[in-house]
Motif scaffolding. Structure first.
Motif, PDB file in Angstrom:
ATOM      1  N   ALA A 403      -6.973 -33.218 -25.225  1.00  0.00           N
ATOM      2  CA  ALA A 403      -6.312 -32.842 -23.989  1.00  0.00           C
ATOM      3  C   ALA A 403      -5.867 -34.102 -23.276  1.00  0.00           C
ATOM      4  O   ALA A 403      -6.685 -34.898 -22.849  1.00  0.00           O
ATOM      5  CB  ALA A 403      -7.256 -32.071 -23.095  1.00  0.00           C
ATOM      6  N   PRO A 404      -4.591 -34.313 -23.186  1.00  0.00           N
ATOM      7  CA  PRO A 404      -4.140 -35.520 -22.519  1.00  0.00           C
ATOM      8  C   PRO A 404      -4.362 -35.405 -21.021  1.00  0.00           C
ATOM      9  O   PRO A 404      -4.233 -34.333 -20.448  1.00  0.00           O
ATOM     10  CB  PRO A 404      -2.661 -35.587 -22.869  1.00  0.00           C
ATOM     11  CG  PRO A 404      -2.279 -34.206 -23.231  1.00  0.00           C
ATOM     12  CD  PRO A 404      -3.507 -33.465 -23.623  1.00  0.00           C
ATOM     13  N   GLY A 407       0.494 -37.223 -17.226  1.00  0.00           N
ATOM     14  CA  GLY A 407       1.634 -36.319 -17.229  1.00  0.00           C
ATOM     15  C   GLY A 407       2.420 -36.397 -18.528  1.00  0.00           C
ATOM     16  O   GLY A 407       3.009 -35.422 -18.954  1.00  0.00           O
ATOM     17  N   GLY A 409       1.973 -35.971 -21.416  1.00  0.00           N
ATOM     18  CA  GLY A 409       1.025 -35.401 -22.378  1.00  0.00           C
ATOM     19  C   GLY A 409       1.522 -35.425 -23.797  1.00  0.00           C
ATOM     20  O   GLY A 409       0.808 -35.830 -24.700  1.00  0.00           O
ATOM     21  N   GLY A 410       2.744 -34.975 -23.972  1.00  0.00           N
ATOM     22  CA  GLY A 410       3.250 -34.821 -25.322  1.00  0.00           C
ATOM     23  C   GLY A 410       3.157 -36.115 -26.117  1.00  0.00           C
ATOM     24  O   GLY A 410       2.702 -36.127 -27.244  1.00  0.00           O
ATOM     25  N   LEU A 413      -0.408 -36.992 -27.007  1.00  0.00           N
ATOM     26  CA  LEU A 413      -0.945 -36.094 -28.007  1.00  0.00           C
ATOM     27  C   LEU A 413      -0.562 -36.583 -29.397  1.00  0.00           C
ATOM     28  O   LEU A 413      -1.381 -36.653 -30.297  1.00  0.00           O
ATOM     29  CB  LEU A 413      -0.416 -34.681 -27.779  1.00  0.00           C
ATOM     30  CG  LEU A 413      -1.206 -33.609 -28.508  1.00  0.00           C
ATOM     31  CD1 LEU A 413      -2.567 -33.464 -27.859  1.00  0.00           C
ATOM     32  CD2 LEU A 413      -0.459 -32.300 -28.470  1.00  0.00           C
TER      33      LEU A 413
ATOM     34  N   GLY B 166       7.697 -29.739 -17.740  1.00  0.00           N
ATOM     35  CA  GLY B 166       7.008 -31.028 -17.741  1.00  0.00           C
ATOM     36  C   GLY B 166       5.502 -30.884 -17.879  1.00  0.00           C
ATOM     37  O   GLY B 166       4.802 -31.842 -18.152  1.00  0.00           O
ATOM     38  N   ASP B 169       2.216 -29.485 -21.914  1.00  0.00           N
ATOM     39  CA  ASP B 169       1.095 -29.888 -22.752  1.00  0.00           C
ATOM     40  C   ASP B 169      -0.224 -29.987 -21.999  1.00  0.00           C
ATOM     41  O   ASP B 169      -1.226 -30.411 -22.556  1.00  0.00           O
ATOM     42  CB  ASP B 169       1.407 -31.225 -23.433  1.00  0.00           C
ATOM     43  CG  ASP B 169       2.489 -31.048 -24.475  1.00  0.00           C
ATOM     44  OD1 ASP B 169       2.448 -30.020 -25.181  1.00  0.00           O
ATOM     45  OD2 ASP B 169       3.392 -31.912 -24.547  1.00  0.00           O
ATOM     46  N   ARG B 170      -0.190 -29.587 -20.738  1.00  0.00           N
ATOM     47  CA  ARG B 170      -1.464 -29.533 -20.013  1.00  0.00           C
ATOM     48  C   ARG B 170      -2.265 -28.348 -20.517  1.00  0.00           C
ATOM     49  O   ARG B 170      -1.738 -27.419 -21.111  1.00  0.00           O
ATOM     50  CB  ARG B 170      -1.220 -29.353 -18.520  1.00  0.00           C
ATOM     51  CG  ARG B 170      -0.436 -30.462 -17.885  1.00  0.00           C
ATOM     52  CD  ARG B 170      -1.343 -31.627 -17.579  1.00  0.00           C
ATOM     53  NE  ARG B 170      -0.617 -32.650 -16.852  1.00  0.00           N
ATOM     54  CZ  ARG B 170      -0.636 -32.759 -15.534  1.00  0.00           C
ATOM     55  NH1 ARG B 170      -1.312 -31.900 -14.805  1.00  0.00           N
ATOM     56  NH2 ARG B 170       0.031 -33.730 -14.949  1.00  0.00           N
ATOM     57  N   ARG B 171      -3.565 -28.388 -20.175  1.00  0.00           N
ATOM     58  CA  ARG B 171      -4.386 -27.216 -20.428  1.00  0.00           C
ATOM     59  C   ARG B 171      -4.646 -26.515 -19.106  1.00  0.00           C
ATOM     60  O   ARG B 171      -4.605 -27.144 -18.044  1.00  0.00           O
ATOM     61  CB  ARG B 171      -5.698 -27.629 -21.085  1.00  0.00           C
ATOM     62  CG  ARG B 171      -5.510 -27.805 -22.573  1.00  0.00           C
ATOM     63  CD  ARG B 171      -6.637 -28.544 -23.213  1.00  0.00           C
ATOM     64  NE  ARG B 171      -6.128 -29.337 -24.328  1.00  0.00           N
ATOM     65  CZ  ARG B 171      -5.981 -28.878 -25.559  1.00  0.00           C
ATOM     66  NH1 ARG B 171      -6.313 -27.644 -25.845  1.00  0.00           N
ATOM     67  NH2 ARG B 171      -5.493 -29.641 -26.505  1.00  0.00           N
TER      68      ARG B 171
END
Lengths: 730, 356, 322
Positions: A403-404, A407, A409-410, A413, B166, B169-171
Motif C-alpha cells: 500500500a503506497p 499520492g 501511488g501508482g 507500486l 488521482g 491506487d489508495r486503499r
C-alpha cells in the motif's frame, strides 16, 4: 465475538501453549462480564462451606487449594448471608443443594461414601487388550489397514521422505540461505538475521541432521495441520451448525495434554514417524480450524452485504472477500499450528519420531543434561524462527503490504513490484548457488562446538550449591520434603478421603458458579467418567499434585508479573527467558529437577511450575498493563499508593485476564503430568508412561482418558464462560 | 429543484411493491394476514417471538424519480430497501421490477438483477480494505466476468466521475469517510444499473461533507436521470433530494407523497409532529398559497410558475409590493399575495386543503 | 456451493486418494529417513539404558566405518520396539531381556522377526544397597533384616515406610508383589525413568545417604556408585511358573537371563553384510561396561566412545565382520 483472534497478542515470542491461549478464548473484556465474574466468584468460599455443612460428612480441609478467585476476595460475615440469597450465585447453590438433598442419601446408601464405588466402574482392560491384539494380528492383511490406514501412513512417510531428501539435497548452505531469504521476504531483515544465526547454531551444536529431520517432519505435519484445520475452519466458518458442532470439540482438544494424543495413534499405527505426524496433526489442527472459522465469521457484515448486492456468487464472496479479509487470522492460525506442531514433535519422540526430540530423549537416558540442551537449543531456535517469520507475515504492517503511502501511488507500486521480483530472483539464484557449492553435504563435522561438558559442569555446580546450601530454608532437598509432607500429602489424603458424591457436588458448585449449567454438567460428567473408568484414587492423587502445582505457579507467577507489568525494563529482561522456558522441551530440565528435588512428586511439581509459569506471567502482566489508563490516572490523582492502585484498580479490572491465567495454569500444569510421571510423580502420569513403555495400551489409554477427563473438568471449573444469550429476540 | 426532476418521471413504475411483509423470528410466515398481524410489537414478541420489520407496504417507484423512504431507526426502512433486491428475503407480498416478479426469480436471475439492474450504496460503505480504490470500483465488473483492461478503464472513468481522480491506487483505509462513500458510489455506478439504491449513505459523514455528497447525488440525478431509491432518517435530506417520500413508522408507510404533501398535509399527528420544525416556505409551493384570481388580477403582476416555493414568492411579492400571478402553461391559475404567503409560513393554510 | 458439499467433496477426494491406488501394507513401511541420499541405512533400536546404547554405538560405528552403512538409532521402549521391529521400522534390537509374549507372537506365529543369537552378556536384576551402607550394616544384605532398616530408608515419598526405588516403567519388575509377599515394611516408589533413578542414586551417593533400589547388571553406574546386592529368596522354576500365572504371587528373586539379539525377518534375508554382522555381534559384560561408562560417566559422544573401544579391542570385533 472475534476479539480473541484479533485482539492484542498475549505474547511476542514462541509459546506453543501460550499462543494457544490467545486463541483459546477471549479474555472477555466487557464490563458486564467483569461484573458477572465478580459476583460469581466471591461467594465461592462461603458457598462451598455451606455445602460442606449440608453434606455433613464432607472432609474438612478437602477443598482444593487453588481458589479460582485470585482477586481480593472478602469473606462475607454471617450477617451478609441474607444479602447472599439475593445473588444469582446463591440461587444456583440453592438448586444444587436441593438436588443434592434428593440424590445424595440414596446414592450414599447404595454405594457408600468413600472413594468411587466399585459397582459403578467399567473395566476396559479386557476389551482394550483384545482390540490391541486384534490390531497387531490384522495389521498386515485386514482391508481397513491395507486400504485405509496403510495409505495414510504410506503417504505421510512418503511426504516426509521427499521433504527430507530435498533438505539433504540443498545441503546446509542451501537450507540456511533459503530459510534466511524466505524470512527476509516475508518478515524483514531482522528476522532473516535471526534465521541465519539460528541455523548456524544448529549446525555448530552438531545437530544438523536431527534438525533437518525435525524440520522435514514439521513441514509435513504443519502442511497437513493447516490443510485439515483450514478445511474444518472453512466448514465451521460457512455453516453455523458446523460451527456449533465443532466449537466444543476444538475447545476440548486444546485443553488436552499433548501426550493424550499419542496413545490412540500408537494403537493403530504402531511406533514411528507416521503416528508422530498424525498425533501432531490432531494436536496442531484445532487452532488453525478455530482461527480460520473465527476469521471467516468475523468478516465485516457490511462488506459481505455490499458484495452480495453487487451479485457475487457465494464462491466469489469466499474467494474475493472472506478469505482475503480473514488473512490475519489465517496467518495467525498457521503460526499457532507451527508452534503446537513443534512442541508435539518433541513429545512424539517417545513414539519414535526421531529428530531433535529423539536426541533429547536419548540424552535423558544417560542423565546428560549438556547433550539434552544441545538438542534442546535447536528446538528453541526453530520455534523462535518459525514464530517470528509467521508472526511477521501476520503483522498488520505487512498485511496490506504494497500500500503506497504517498499520492504518487501508482509509481511506487510498480517500483515495489520490480524490487520484489528482483529479490525473488536473487533468492532463487542464491539458493541454487549455495546448493551447488555445498552439494548434498550436511554440516561440516569439524565446525561443531561441544557444549555438553561445560553445561554439565555448570549444572553440577548449581545443583551442589542449591541442594543443601540455601540459607534460611535449608536446601532444595528439604524444600521438596516439606512440600511433599506438608502440602501434597494432606491434600492428597483429603481428596481421596472426600466422599465421591461430595467431590461431584463440589465440582458442580464451582463450575456452575463460574460458568453456566452446561459447563457444570460437563465438569461433573468428566469427573464421573474418571470414577467409571476405575481411576478415582489415582486421579485424586494427580489432582492433588495439579492443584498444589497450580497454587505455586500462581503465587510465583503473580509475584513476577506485578513488577513486570510495572517496569518495562523488567518486562524486556523477562521476555526472552519466558520464550526459552516455554519452548524448551520439558525433557531437558527433568534431570536438573531430579537432581535438585530428588525423586517423587516434588520434582514433578517443579517441572510443571517451570512449564506453566511463563504463560501465567505473560497473561497476568499483560492484563495488569492493559488496565484502562483512565482508571489508573484517576486512582493516582486521588493519591492512591502503588499498592492501593494494584489492589483496588489493577487487580479488579484485570480480573478476566487473571482468571484466564488461572485457567491456563491449570491446563498447562496438567499437560506436564505425564512428564511428571517420568520423574516419580506417579499416579496417572506414570500409568500413561507405563502403558506406552509396556505396550499395555489398556492401562495407558484408560489413564490417558482419565487425564483427559481431569483436564476437561478442571478447564470447565476454571473457565469463566459468558452466559449464553437467552432468547432469539435479543 | 426536486420539482424539476419530477417532471422527468413517467408513469411506468420501475419498482412496484405490493403488500410487502417482512417478519423476523420463528414461523414468520404465519404472521402476515393472520390474527397475529393485529397484535402490537410487544405483544407479538411475547406471543410468537416475532418482530415485524415491514408491515403491509405498497408503493411504486417511477422511472427517473428519486424515491425517498424516510423514518426513524427501527422503522423498517433499511429492511425494506434490502427486500427490493432480496438481500433480505421478504416474508410475503410481491415486488416487481419493470413488471418482472422479483420474488419468483431463481438464483441466477436474481444475481443478474443485482449485477445489472439495481446497485446499492451502503451507510458503512462496505468497501474491500485489501483492494485499491480502482479495484474496489471495478469489483462489480470483475465478478461479472468483465476483462481486466475493460473493467479498469470503466472504473477509472467512474472514479473520475465522482471526483476521486488521482486516488486510484489508495486503499480505503487511507481515505476520508466522504471519499470512501464516493468510492462506494462509483462502484455502484460502474455497473450502469437501472436503479440506484441508497441505504442511509451519508449518515456516517460530517454535516458539511454530507451536504457535498447530497449535491453530488443530485447532480448525478439531474445529469443521468437515473431512478433512485434513497433511505434516510434525515428529514431535511429527504425533502432536499426526494421527488416523493414514503414516511415509515413501525414498519408501516404512514404517508407517501411529494415533499409538499408531506409537509403541507401531514396524514396524522405522527407526521405532523415529524415535520413541525420544517421551514414550510422552503418546501411548499405557491399552489398552496394562491387564491383564485379576482377580476383584473389575472393579467397584472409578476408571473410565477406553480412550482415556485413560497419563500421565492415572498421575495417577489415583497419586491414588487403587489400580488403575483401563478401561471401554468400560459394560463393564470391563481394569485398569491402577502396574506396568503404569510398564512402558509404561519401554518394557517389548514391541513384538509390539499393542493390542487 | 454449500459448505457441506465442500466437505463431501474433500472427503471423497481423500478417500479416493487413500484407497484408489491399491493396498498399502503399513507393516512394510520403513522409516522415511532410511536410505535417504542413496545410502544403505540400518536402523537400530536403542533402549533407554546405557548398556543398550553401548551396543548400538559400537555396532553402528563398525557398520559405518568398516562396512559403509549409514546407521540411524531410534529410542523407543522395549515392547513398542518389538512392534517396530516386526514392522521393519527398526532393523534390529541388540539387547533384549526376555519378552516371551512378544517372542511367541512375532517370532513363532507371525515370523516377522528372527532371533539374532546371544549378545554374550548375561543380565541380572535385583535389589541393591550402596556399598558404604552395606559396609556399615552388613546384615542389610539379607532380605529378612530389611524391615530393621526401613526407618533409615524413609523419604518424603514413601511416607512412613522405607523406600524401595524402582525405575523405568518399561522394566520387568515384581517389586510390588515381593514387598507384599515377603511382608516388608517398604513402599515401592517408581522413578518413572531410568534417568531419574540414576540421578537420584547419584544424589544419595554424594551425600552418603542409604538407599535400597531395584537395579540390574551389567550397568555402568556400579563403577561410580559401588552397590551390593541384597539376597532375596532364591529363584526357582516353581516360583517362576507361579509368577507367570499370577504376577502378584511372586516371592522369589529375579532370574539371571541371557541377553539376546533380534532382527527383522526381511532384514535378515535382504540385509546382506549388515545382517550378518549384527548376528555375529557378541561381546562380554566388561566390554559393554567399558563403552557404557565412557558414554554415561565421561559424557563422551557415543560415537567417540565406540571409536576408542574399537581402537583398543580389534581382536574382539574383527571376528564379527562378515
Amino acid at each position: 465475538m472475534h476479539g480473541d483472534a484479533a485482539g492484542p497478542p498475549l505474547r511476542s515470542g514462541p509459546e506453543p501453549h501460550g499462543t494457544a491461549s490467545g486463541a483459546r478464548r477471549p479474555p472477555g473484556r466487557t464490563g458486564n462480564e467483569v461484573d458477572r465474574v465478580s459476583t460469581a466468584t466471591s461467594p465461592a468460599r462461603p458457598a462451598s462451606a455451606a455445602k460442606a455443612k449440608q453434606t455433613a460428612a464432607g472432609a474438612p480441609g478437602a477443598r482444593p487449594a487453588a481458589d479460582p478467585a485470585p482477586g481480593p476476595d472478602v469473606d462475607p460475615a454471617p450477617g451478609a448471608l441474607r444479602a447472599l440469597w439475593a445473588r444469582p450465585a446463591a440461587r444456583k447453590l440453592l438448586v444444587l443443594a436441593a438436588a443434592a438433598a434428593v440424590l445424595v442419601p440414596p446414592a450414599a446408601m447404595a454405594w457408600g461414601s468413600g472413594a468411587w464405588p466399585h459397582a459403578l466402574t467399567v473395566d476396559l482392560t479386557g476389551p482394550l487388550g483384545r482390540a490391541n491384539d486384534w490390531i497387531i494380528d490384522n495389521r498386515d492383511h485386514h482391508w481397513l489397514f491395507l486400504y485405509f490406514f496403510g495409505h495414510i501412513s504410506g503417504a505421510i512417510i512418503g511426504a516426509v521422505h521427499a521433504v527430507y531428501t530435498v533438505l539433504l539435497a540443498l545441503g546446509w548452505a542451501g537450507v540456511t540461505a533459503g530459510a534466511g531469504l524466505l524470512a527476509w521476504r516475508v518478515a524483514g531483515v531482522r528476522v532473516a538475521a535471526t534465521t541465519l544465526a539460528s541455523f548456524a547454531v544448529c549446525g555448530l551444536l552438531g545437530m544438523w541432521v536431527p534438525t533437518m529431520r525435525t524440520l522435514a517432519l514439521m513441514i509435513v505435519a504443519v502442511a497437513a495441520s493447516v490443510a485439515v484445520g483450514a478445511l474444518l475452519g472453512l466448514a465451521a466458518g460457512l455453516s453455523e451448525r458446523m460451527f456449533r458442532a465443532l466449537r466444543p470439540v476444538l475447545d476440548t482438544m486444546q485443553a488436552l495434554p499433548a501426550f493424550a494424543y499419542l496413545m490412540p495413534v500408537v494403537l493403530v499405527f504402531g511406533i514411528g514417524v507416521a503416528p508422530a505426524v498424525l498425533a501432531t496433526v490432531v494436536y496442531a489442527a484445532p487452532p488453525m480450524a478455530r482461527l480460520t472459522a473465527l476469521g471467516l465469521r468475523a468478516t465485516d457484515k457490511g462488506v459481505l452485504e455490499a458484495v452480495e448486492s453487487l451479485g457475487a456468487t457465494s464462491r466469489q464472496r469466499l474467494l474475493t472477500v472472506r478469505l482475503p479479509l480473514a488473512r490475519r487470522e489465517l496467518l495467525l492460525g498457521v503460526n499457532q499450528a507451527i508452534m503446537m506442531a513443534l512442541s508435539m514433535a518433541v513429545i512424539a519422540s517417545v513414539i519414535g519420531a526421531d529428530g531433535l526430540g529423539d536426541r533429547v530423549y536419548q540424552a535423558l537416558s544417560t542423565v546428560d543434561v549438556g547433550s539434552a540442551l544441545a538438542a534442546g537449543i535447536p528446538i528453541v531456535l526453530l520455534a523462535i524462527v518459525l514464530d517470528r517469520t509467521t508472526a511477521g507475515m501476520a503483522s498488520p504492517r505487512r498485511l496490506w503490504a504494497g500500500a503506497p503511502r504517498g499520492g504518487t501511488g501508482g509509481h511506487k507500486l510498480t517500483t515495489a513490484r520490480t524490487r520484489r521480483a528482483t529479490v525473488r530472483f536473487a533468492t532463487l539464484a542464491a539458493v541454487a548457488a549455495a546448493a551447488l557449492v555445498t552439494g548434498d553435504k550436511p554440516w561440516p563435522g569439524d565446525w561443531t562446538v561441544a557444549i555438553a561438558a561445560p553445561v554439565n559442569d555448570a549444572k553440577d555446580w548449581i545443583v551442589d550449591h542449591l541442594y543443601t546450601g540455601l540459607p534460611g530454608i535449608g536446601g532444595t532437598a528439604d524444600l521438596a520434603g516439606h512440600y511433599t509432607g506438608w502440602v501434597l500429602d494432606p491434600l492428597r489424603d483429603g481428596l481421596q478421603g472426600l466422599p465421591w458424591w461430595g467431590a461431584l457436588l463440589l465440582v458442580a458448585a464451582l463450575a456452575w458458579l463460574i460458568g453456566t449449567w452446561r459447563t457444570a454438567l460437563t465438569a461433573v460428567l468428566a469427573l464421573a467418567a474418571i470414577g467409571v473408568l476405575g481411576r478415582w484414587d489415582v486421579s485424586m492423587d494427580t489432582l492433588s499434585q495439579v492443584l498444589a502445582a497450580v497454587a505455586v505457579t500462581l503465587v510465583l507467577g503473580f509475584a513476577v508479573a506485578v513488577p513486570a507489568a510495572r517496569s518495562p525494563r523488567v518486562d524486556r529482561l523477562l521476555r526472552p527467558v519466558l520464550d526459552v522456558f516455554q519452548t524448551m522441551p520439558q525433557f531437558v530440565y527433568l534431570i536438573p529437577v531430579v537432581a535438585l528435588f530428588g525423586i517423587g512428586r516434588a520434582p514433578a511439581a517443579a517441572a510443571a511450575v517451570v512449564y506453566a509459569l511463563p504463560a501465567v506471567v505473560r497473561i497476568t502482566s499483560q492484563g495488569l498493563r492493559q488496565v484502562n489508563p483512565g482508571a489508573m490516572e484517576s486512582a493516582r490523582s486521588l493519591g492512591a499508593t502503588s499498592g492501593q492502585q494494584l489492589r483496588h484498580v489493577q487487580f479488579p479490572l484485570a480480573r478476566p485476564e487473571l482468571l484466564l491465567a488461572v485457567n491456563q495454569a491449570v491446563v498447562l500444569v496438567l499437560s506436564v503430568v505425564i512428564i511428571g510421571g517420568l520423574v516419580g510423580g506417579g499416579a496417572l502420569g506414570y500409568e500413561v508412561v507405563f502403558g506406552l513403555a509396556q505396550g499395555d495400551l489398556a492401562t495407558g489409554l484408560v489413564a490417558g482418558a482419565a487425564i483427559v477427563c481431569l483436564g476437561l473438568m478442571l478447564d470447565r471449573v476454571t473457565q469463566p464462560t459468558k452466559a449464553e444469550k437467552k432468547g432469539a429476540g435479543a | 429543484m426536486s420539482a424539476a426532476a419530477a417532471g422527468a418521471a413517467t408513469d411506468a413504475p420501475v419498482f412496484s411493491v405490493r403488500n410487502l411483509w417482512k417478519v423476523f423470528g420463528p414461523h414468520a410466515e404465519r404472521v402476515p394476514g393472520g390474527e397475529l398481524a393485529e397484535l402490537g410489537p410487544e405483544a407479538l414478541r411475547e406471543e410468537a417471538g416475532c418482530t415485524v420489520a415491514v408491515r403491509d407496504v405498497s408503493f411504486d417507484v417511477r422511472q427517473g424519480e428519486v424515491f425517498v423512504v424516510m423514518g426513524l431507526s427501527g422503522s423498517g426502512k433499511s429492511t425494506l430497501v434490502r427486500c427490493l433486491t432480496r438481500l433480505i428475503e421478504p416474508t410475503s407480498g410481491t415486488i416487481a421490477i419493470d413488471g418482472e416478479d422479483v420474488c419468483g426469480m431463481d438464483k441466477g436471475a436474481l444475481r443478474e438483477l443485482r449485477r445489472h439492474r439495481a446497485a446499492m450504496v451502503f451507510q458503512h460503505f462496505g468497501l474491500l480494505p485489501h483492494r485499491t480504490v480502482l479495484d474496489n470500483v471495478a469489483y462489480g465488473l470483475e465478478i461479472q466476468g468483465v476483462g481486466k483492461a475493460e473493467r479498469r478503464e470503466k472504473a477509472r472513468e467512474m472514479v473520475a466521475k465522482v471526483g476521486l481522480a488521482g486516488l486510484e491506487d489508495r486503499r480505503p483505509g487511507q481515505l476520508s469517510g466522504g471519499q470512501q462513500q464516493r468510492v462506494g458510489l462509483a462502484r455502484a455506478l460502474a455497473a450502469d444499473p437501472e436503479v440506484l439504491l441508497f441505504d442511509e449513505p451519508f449518515s456516517a459523514l460530517d454535516p458539511l461533507i454530507r451536504r457535498d455528497m447530497q449535491e453530488e447525488v443530485d447532480r448525478l440525478h439531474r445529469e443521468e436521470g437515473r431512478t433512485m431509491v434513497f433511505i434516510t432518517h434525515d428529514l431535511a435530506e429527504a425533502l432536499r433530494i426526494g421527488d416523493r417520500i414514503a414516511l415509515m413508522r413501525d414498519g408501516r408507510v404512514v404517508q407517501c407523497g411529494t415533499p409538499e404533501e408531506i409537509v403541507g398535509s401531514p396524514a396524522d399527528d405522527y407526521v405532523r409532529d415529524f415535520v413541525r420544525d420544517v421551514p414550510r416556505e422552503q418546501v411548499l409551493t405557491v399552489r398552496r398559497a394562491m387564491r383564485p384570481a379576482a377580476a383584473g388580477e389575472a393579467d397584472t403582476g409578476e408571473a410565477l410558475s406553480p412550482t415556485t416555493t413560497v419563500a421565492d414568492a415572498i421575495g417577489t411579492v415583497a419586491r414588487t409590493g403587489t400580488a403575483a400571478r401563478v401561471v401554468d402553461g400560459g394560463r393564470c391559475i391563481g394569485v398569491v399575495d402577502h396574506r396568503g404567503l404569510l398564512g402558509v409560513v404561519a401554518g394557517l393554510d389548514g391541513d384538509g386543503k390539499a393542493a390542487a | 456451493m454449500r459448505a457441506r458439499q465442500w466437505i463431501v467433496a474433500a472427503g471423497a477426494l481423500a478417500l479416493l486418494a487413500t484407497t484408489g491406488c491399491g493396498a498399502a501394507d503399513m507393516t512394510k513401511q520403513a522409516s522415511p529417513y532410511a536410505d535417504a541420499g542413496g545410502t544403505r541405512t540400518v536402523t537400530l533400536s536403542v533402549q533407554s539404558w546405557v548398556g543398550a546404547r553401548a551396543n548400538a554405538a559400537v555396532a553402528g560405528y563398525l557398520l559405518e566405518k568398516e562396512l559403509g552403512y549409514r546407521v540411524d538409532t531410534v529410542q523407543v521402549d522395549e515392547v513398542p520396539a518389538w512392534d517396530a521391529l516386526s514392522q521393519g521400522r527398526v532393523d534390529a534390537i541388540l539387547e533384549d531381556w526376555g519378552h516371551p509374549a512378544q517372542e511367541k507372537r512375532y517370532v513363532e506365529d507371525k515370523k516377522t522377526i528372527t532371533p539374532g543369537g546371544d549378545l554374550g552378556v548375561t543380565g541380572h536384576i535385583g535389589w541393591w544397597v550402596p556399598k558404604y551402607f552395606a559396609d556399615a550394616h552388613p546384615d542389610v544384605l539379607d532380605w529378612r533384616n530389611l524391615n530393621k532398616y526401613a526407618a533409615q530408608l524413609r523419604t518424603a515419598e514413601s511416607g512412613g515406610k522405607g523406600q524401595l526405588l524402582d525405575g523405568s516403567p518399561s522394566y520387568v519388575t515384581n517389586d510390588k508383589a515381593l514387598v507384599t509377599n515377603l511382608g516388608l515394611d517398604y513402599k515401592v516408589v517408581f522413578a518413572g525413568s531410568e534417568a531419574a533413578q540414576i540421578t537420584q542414586i547419584q544424589q544419595f551417593a554424594k551425600k552418603k545417604q542409604p538407599f535400597l533400589s531395584y537395579w540390574y547388571e551389567p550397568q555402568w553406574l556400579f563403577n561410580e556408585v559401588p552397590m551390593v546386592e541384597v539376597k532375596l529368596p532364591e529363584y526357582t522354576d516353581a516360583c517362576a511358573e507361579k509368577g507367570t500365572a499370577d504376577p502378584s504371587t511372586v516371592n522369589c528373586a529375579y532370574p539371571t537371563s541371557t541377553l539376546k539379539k533380534f532382527l527383522n525377518a526381511d532384514f535378515t534375508r535382504k540385509g546382506g553384510e549388515a545382517a550378518r554382522f549384527l548376528k555375529n555381534f557378541h561381546w562380554s559384560k566388561e566390554d559393554q561396561n567399558e563403552v557404557a561408562q565412557m558414554i554415561a560417566e565421561e559424557k563422551l559422544p557415543a560415537d567417540e566412545a565406540a571409536k576408542r573401544w574399537v581402537e583398543r579391542h580389534p581382536d574382539v570385533w574383527k571376528k564379527w565382520l562378515p
